[in-house]
Design a protein around this motif. Structure first.
Motif, PDB file in Angstrom:
ATOM      1  N   PHE A  96       0.829  -1.085   0.088  1.00  0.00           N
ATOM      2  CA  PHE A  96       0.044  -0.129   0.236  1.00  0.00           C
ATOM      3  C   PHE A  96       0.832   1.169   0.097  1.00  0.00           C
ATOM      4  O   PHE A  96       2.170   1.126   0.080  1.00  0.00           O
ATOM      5  CB  PHE A  96      -0.756  -0.112   1.164  1.00  0.00           C
ATOM      6  N   ASP A  97       0.390   2.467  -0.136  1.00  0.00           N
ATOM      7  CA  ASP A  97       1.261   3.544  -0.364  1.00  0.00           C
ATOM      8  C   ASP A  97       2.037   3.981   0.851  1.00  0.00           C
ATOM      9  O   ASP A  97       1.469   3.993   1.915  1.00  0.00           O
ATOM     10  CB  ASP A  97       0.149   4.871  -0.611  1.00  0.00           C
ATOM     11  N   ARG A  98       3.286   4.010   0.473  1.00  0.00           N
ATOM     12  CA  ARG A  98       4.159   4.398   1.553  1.00  0.00           C
ATOM     13  C   ARG A  98       3.698   5.691   2.583  1.00  0.00           C
ATOM     14  O   ARG A  98       3.931   5.925   3.596  1.00  0.00           O
ATOM     15  CB  ARG A  98       5.712   4.615   1.391  1.00  0.00           C
ATOM     16  N   ASP A 115       7.115  -8.512   6.016  1.00  0.00           N
ATOM     17  CA  ASP A 115       7.297  -7.796   4.606  1.00  0.00           C
ATOM     18  C   ASP A 115       8.744  -7.829   4.263  1.00  0.00           C
ATOM     19  O   ASP A 115       9.867  -7.973   4.980  1.00  0.00           O
ATOM     20  CB  ASP A 115       6.911  -6.247   4.809  1.00  0.00           C
ATOM     21  N   GLY A 116       8.979  -7.671   2.832  1.00  0.00           N
ATOM     22  CA  GLY A 116      10.303  -7.621   2.431  1.00  0.00           C
ATOM     23  C   GLY A 116      10.518  -6.659   1.339  1.00  0.00           C
ATOM     24  O   GLY A 116       9.530  -6.379   0.513  1.00  0.00           O
ATOM     25  N   ASP A 117      11.835  -6.039   1.346  1.00  0.00           N
ATOM     26  CA  ASP A 117      11.989  -5.068   0.352  1.00  0.00           C
ATOM     27  C   ASP A 117      12.903  -5.533  -0.599  1.00  0.00           C
ATOM     28  O   ASP A 117      13.676  -6.151  -0.407  1.00  0.00           O
ATOM     29  CB  ASP A 117      12.513  -3.931   1.059  1.00  0.00           C
ATOM     30  N   ALA A 118      12.431  -5.494  -1.887  1.00  0.00           N
ATOM     31  CA  ALA A 118      13.157  -5.916  -2.962  1.00  0.00           C
ATOM     32  C   ALA A 118      14.882  -5.622  -2.982  1.00  0.00           C
ATOM     33  O   ALA A 118      15.099  -4.450  -2.911  1.00  0.00           O
ATOM     34  CB  ALA A 118      12.697  -5.610  -4.479  1.00  0.00           C
ATOM     35  N   ASN A 119      15.659  -6.714  -3.016  1.00  0.00           N
ATOM     36  CA  ASN A 119      17.130  -6.285  -3.104  1.00  0.00           C
ATOM     37  C   ASN A 119      17.791  -7.343  -4.087  1.00  0.00           C
ATOM     38  O   ASN A 119      18.292  -8.477  -3.238  1.00  0.00           O
ATOM     39  CB  ASN A 119      17.701  -6.209  -1.640  1.00  0.00           C
ATOM     40  N   PRO A 120      18.107  -7.165  -4.971  1.00  0.00           N
ATOM     41  CA  PRO A 120      18.722  -7.974  -6.002  1.00  0.00           C
ATOM     42  C   PRO A 120      20.209  -8.527  -5.444  1.00  0.00           C
ATOM     43  O   PRO A 120      20.693  -9.653  -6.032  1.00  0.00           O
ATOM     44  CB  PRO A 120      19.023  -7.315  -7.500  1.00  0.00           C
ATOM     45  N   SER A 121      20.866  -7.708  -4.681  1.00  0.00           N
ATOM     46  CA  SER A 121      22.166  -8.217  -4.211  1.00  0.00           C
ATOM     47  C   SER A 121      21.977  -9.258  -3.024  1.00  0.00           C
ATOM     48  O   SER A 121      23.148  -9.734  -2.537  1.00  0.00           O
ATOM     49  CB  SER A 121      22.785  -7.006  -3.691  1.00  0.00           C
ATOM     50  N   ASN A 122      20.673  -9.479  -2.558  1.00  0.00           N
ATOM     51  CA  ASN A 122      20.348 -10.295  -1.383  1.00  0.00           C
ATOM     52  C   ASN A 122      20.201 -11.574  -2.088  1.00  0.00           C
ATOM     53  O   ASN A 122      19.333 -11.792  -2.890  1.00  0.00           O
ATOM     54  CB  ASN A 122      19.205  -9.907  -0.706  1.00  0.00           C
ATOM     55  N   VAL A 123      20.748 -12.935  -1.773  1.00  0.00           N
ATOM     56  CA  VAL A 123      20.489 -14.024  -2.460  1.00  0.00           C
ATOM     57  C   VAL A 123      18.963 -14.407  -2.233  1.00  0.00           C
ATOM     58  O   VAL A 123      18.565 -15.156  -3.171  1.00  0.00           O
ATOM     59  CB  VAL A 123      21.629 -15.204  -1.699  1.00  0.00           C
ATOM     60  N   ASN A 124      18.314 -13.801  -1.204  1.00  0.00           N
ATOM     61  CA  ASN A 124      16.968 -13.982  -0.939  1.00  0.00           C
ATOM     62  C   ASN A 124      16.211 -13.423  -1.916  1.00  0.00           C
ATOM     63  O   ASN A 124      14.780 -13.320  -1.840  1.00  0.00           O
ATOM     64  CB  ASN A 124      16.646 -14.013   0.437  1.00  0.00           C
ATOM     65  N   GLY A 125      16.494 -12.191  -2.560  1.00  0.00           N
ATOM     66  CA  GLY A 125      15.736 -11.359  -3.503  1.00  0.00           C
ATOM     67  C   GLY A 125      15.125 -10.482  -2.785  1.00  0.00           C
ATOM     68  O   GLY A 125      14.742  -9.329  -3.242  1.00  0.00           O
ATOM     69  N   PHE A 126      14.991 -10.273  -1.166  1.00  0.00           N
ATOM     70  CA  PHE A 126      14.347  -9.359  -0.510  1.00  0.00           C
ATOM     71  C   PHE A 126      14.991  -9.052   0.788  1.00  0.00           C
ATOM     72  O   PHE A 126      15.776 -10.145   1.310  1.00  0.00           O
ATOM     73  CB  PHE A 126      13.017  -9.590  -0.171  1.00  0.00           C
ATOM     74  N   GLY A 142       4.746  -3.140   5.832  1.00  0.00           N
ATOM     75  CA  GLY A 142       4.274  -1.857   4.936  1.00  0.00           C
ATOM     76  C   GLY A 142       5.425  -1.002   4.280  1.00  0.00           C
ATOM     77  O   GLY A 142       5.095  -0.231   3.482  1.00  0.00           O
ATOM     78  N   ALA A 143       6.601  -1.350   4.641  1.00  0.00           N
ATOM     79  CA  ALA A 143       7.800  -0.468   4.192  1.00  0.00           C
ATOM     80  C   ALA A 143       8.475  -1.294   2.940  1.00  0.00           C
ATOM     81  O   ALA A 143       9.493  -1.137   2.370  1.00  0.00           O
ATOM     82  CB  ALA A 143       8.716  -0.227   5.183  1.00  0.00           C
ATOM     83  N   GLY A 144       7.737  -2.396   2.710  1.00  0.00           N
ATOM     84  CA  GLY A 144       8.536  -3.442   1.668  1.00  0.00           C
ATOM     85  C   GLY A 144       7.514  -3.469   0.308  1.00  0.00           C
ATOM     86  O   GLY A 144       6.830  -2.644   0.176  1.00  0.00           O
ATOM     87  N   ASP A 145       7.926  -4.563  -0.202  1.00  0.00           N
ATOM     88  CA  ASP A 145       7.517  -4.714  -1.820  1.00  0.00           C
ATOM     89  C   ASP A 145       6.567  -6.070  -2.056  1.00  0.00           C
ATOM     90  O   ASP A 145       6.120  -6.206  -3.204  1.00  0.00           O
ATOM     91  CB  ASP A 145       8.606  -4.795  -2.847  1.00  0.00           C
ATOM     92  N   LEU A 146       6.364  -6.599  -0.950  1.00  0.00           N
ATOM     93  CA  LEU A 146       5.760  -8.046  -1.178  1.00  0.00           C
ATOM     94  C   LEU A 146       4.273  -7.596  -1.581  1.00  0.00           C
ATOM     95  O   LEU A 146       3.694  -6.665  -0.847  1.00  0.00           O
ATOM     96  CB  LEU A 146       5.724  -8.910   0.050  1.00  0.00           C
ATOM     97  N   PRO A 147       3.720  -8.328  -2.372  1.00  0.00           N
ATOM     98  CA  PRO A 147       2.259  -7.987  -2.947  1.00  0.00           C
ATOM     99  C   PRO A 147       1.099  -8.458  -2.088  1.00  0.00           C
ATOM    100  O   PRO A 147       0.282  -9.241  -2.505  1.00  0.00           O
ATOM    101  CB  PRO A 147       2.392  -8.837  -4.405  1.00  0.00           C
ATOM    102  N   TYR A 148       1.093  -8.055  -0.883  1.00  0.00           N
ATOM    103  CA  TYR A 148       0.212  -8.491  -0.163  1.00  0.00           C
ATOM    104  C   TYR A 148      -1.190  -8.405  -0.310  1.00  0.00           C
ATOM    105  O   TYR A 148      -2.290  -9.193  -0.280  1.00  0.00           O
ATOM    106  CB  TYR A 148       0.244  -7.846   1.649  1.00  0.00           C
ATOM    107  N   GLU A 149      -1.788  -7.251  -1.115  1.00  0.00           N
ATOM    108  CA  GLU A 149      -2.948  -6.993  -1.412  1.00  0.00           C
ATOM    109  C   GLU A 149      -3.475  -8.132  -2.421  1.00  0.00           C
ATOM    110  O   GLU A 149      -4.505  -8.675  -2.498  1.00  0.00           O
ATOM    111  CB  GLU A 149      -3.140  -5.738  -2.320  1.00  0.00           C
ATOM    112  N   ARG A 150      -2.502  -8.310  -3.320  1.00  0.00           N
ATOM    113  CA  ARG A 150      -2.926  -9.349  -4.269  1.00  0.00           C
ATOM    114  C   ARG A 150      -2.914 -10.787  -3.737  1.00  0.00           C
ATOM    115  O   ARG A 150      -3.650 -11.458  -3.953  1.00  0.00           O
ATOM    116  CB  ARG A 150      -1.631  -9.475  -5.425  1.00  0.00           C
TER     117      ARG A 150
END
Length: 327
Positions: free
Chosen positions: A8-10, A256-267, A273-281
Motif C-alpha cells: 500500500f502507499d508508503r 514484509d520484504g524490500d526487493a534487493n537483487p544483491s540479497n540471495v533471497n531477493g528481499f 508496509g515498508a516493503g514490496d511484497l504484494p500483500y493486496e494481491r
C-alpha cells in the motif's frame, strides 16, 4: 529500496504511524477465557477478506530482546495497548532477575488473561516434538492456545524419502495433538520450496503436503519466506497453496520484504508496509474460504533504532500498517 508493487502507499503508511509512542506498564491479574480460531466476521467474508483485522497477532521472536529484558508482564501490557490480540510464543522464559526465578507457564497464562491477549500458537524445537511431546502439549493447553508447531524444516534430508519419513512423524505428532483438542502446524522457510536432491522435478513442500494427514497436520504459511522460495526456486504461486487447501492454513506470518537483487533471497526483511511484497494481491488470490489469523513477524526488529523503543517501535508501526491493510 526496491520499487516493485507496494503493499500500500508508503505515504499512507507514514501518516498512519507518525507520532506513535511506546509506553511500558506493569500488569495485574484478572481472568479471561482463551478463544480458538473462528471464521472471519461476515462483513470481511463478504469482501473476500479472510484475515480478520481484529485478531492481529505477533510472533514474540520479533521482540525477543524486550521479552528477555523486560519480561512478559511489561511486554504484554504494551502489546495490548498497541492493539495486538493474538500472541505466538517463541519460548517461555524471561530474565530471572525480574521475579528472582524463572516465570512459569501458568503465570504466563494469567498475564495473557490480564491483558486481554490470547495465545494462538507456539514455535517449539522439532526435537522437543520428538522427545518431549506430552510436555509441549501440556504447555499449550495451560496457555489456552489452539495450535502448537515448529519453525524447523520437516527434515534435514532434502530427499523425497526424507520428507516422506518426516510426514510420517508429523502425522503421529499431529494425531496426538488432535486427541488433546490442538492443531499441530509446521512453519516454512524458503528451503522447503527447494527441489529434492534425488528427484529434481519434485518440490519438497509438495511431498510434505501430500503425505501429511490433513486431519492432523496444518501449515503456517510464512508469506515472506514463501516469496523468497518463489524467487529462489521458481515455478509456484504462494497463494495457490492456500487457495487449494484453505483449511490447512489457520495461521499466516505476515512479514514484509524490500526487493534487493544483491540479497540471495531477493528481499531484505523490513517493517510491515515498508516493503514490496504484494500483500493486496496475495489476500485477493487466496480466495474467500476459511479464516487465517495474521501474525506479524520481523526477524530483524531487535536491530531497530532508536532503542528504546527499538523492536517495540517496529511492532507498533507494523501493527498500524497491517491494520490499515486489513481494513
Amino acid at each position: 529500496m526496491g520499487h516493485l508493487h507496494k503493499s500500500f502507499d508508503r505515504r499512507d503508511f507514514l501518516r498512519a504511524t507518525a507520532g506513535t509512542t511506546v509506553a511500558l506498564a506493569a500488569a495485574s491479574v484478572t481472568g479471561a477465557a482463551a478463544t480458538s480460531a473462528t471464521a472471519a466476521p461476515s462483513t470481511a467474508a463478504n469482501r473476500g477478506l479472510t484475515i480478520p483485522k481484529d485478531r492481529i497477532g505477533i510472533q514474540l521472536y520479533s521482540i525477543r530482546d524486550k521479552v528477555a529484558a523486560l519480561g512478559f508482564a511489561a511486554v504484554f501490557a504494551e502489546l495490548s495497548r498497541i492493539g495486538y490480540r493474538e500472541v505466538e510464543f517463541a519460548g517461555y522464559t524471561q530474565n530471572t532477575d525480574i521475579l528472582g526465578r524463572q516465570i512459569t507457564v501458568p503465570e504466563i497464562r494469567r498475564l495473557l488473561d490480564d491483558n486481554g491477549l490470547t495465545a494462538v500458537g507456539s514455535h517449539v524445537a522439532i526435537g522437543n516434538l520428538r522427545t518431549n511431546l506430552k510436555a509441549e502439549l501440556d504447555a499449550a493447553q495451560i496457555l489456552g492456545m489452539p495450535h502448537v508447531g515448529t519453525a524447523n524444516a520437516p527434515s534435514n534430508l532434502n530427499t523425497v524419502a526424507g520428507y516422506r519419513a518426516a510426514a510420517d512423524e508429523f502425522n503421529t505428532w499431529g494425531a496426538a495433538a488432535t486427541a488433546r483438542g490442538l492443531k499441530l502446524y509446521q512453519h516454512n522457510h524458503a528451503g522447503e520450496f527447494a527441489f529434492a536432491t534425488d528427484k529434481p522435478s519434485v518440490r519438497l513442500y509438495d511431498v510434505f503436503l501430500k503425505n501429511t494427514d490433513p486431519r492432523h497436520v496444518y501449515l503456517e504459511l510464512d508469506i515472506y519466506w514463501a516469496y523468497v522460495g518463489q524467487y529462489r526456486y521458481p515455478g509456484f504461486d504462494p497463494a495457490a497453496y492456500v487457495r487449494n487447501q484453505p483449511y490447512r492454513y489457520p495461521l499466516f506470518h505476515m512479514k514484509d520484504g524490500d526487493a534487493n537483487p544483491s540479497n540471495v533471497n531477493g528481499f531484505d526483511i523490513v517493517e510491515f508496509g515498508a516493503g514490496d511484497l504484494p500483500y493486496e494481491r496475495f489476500i485477493r488470490d487466496i480466495g474467500p474460504r476459511a479464516a487465517h489469523i495474521g501474525i506479524w513477524e520481523q526477524d530483524t526488529a531487535p536491530n531497530t533504532q532508536p532503542n528504546p523503543p527499538g523492536s517495540l517501535g517496529a511492532a507498533e508501526r507494523s501493527y498500524a500498517a497491517l491494520h490499515g491493510l486489513l481494513s
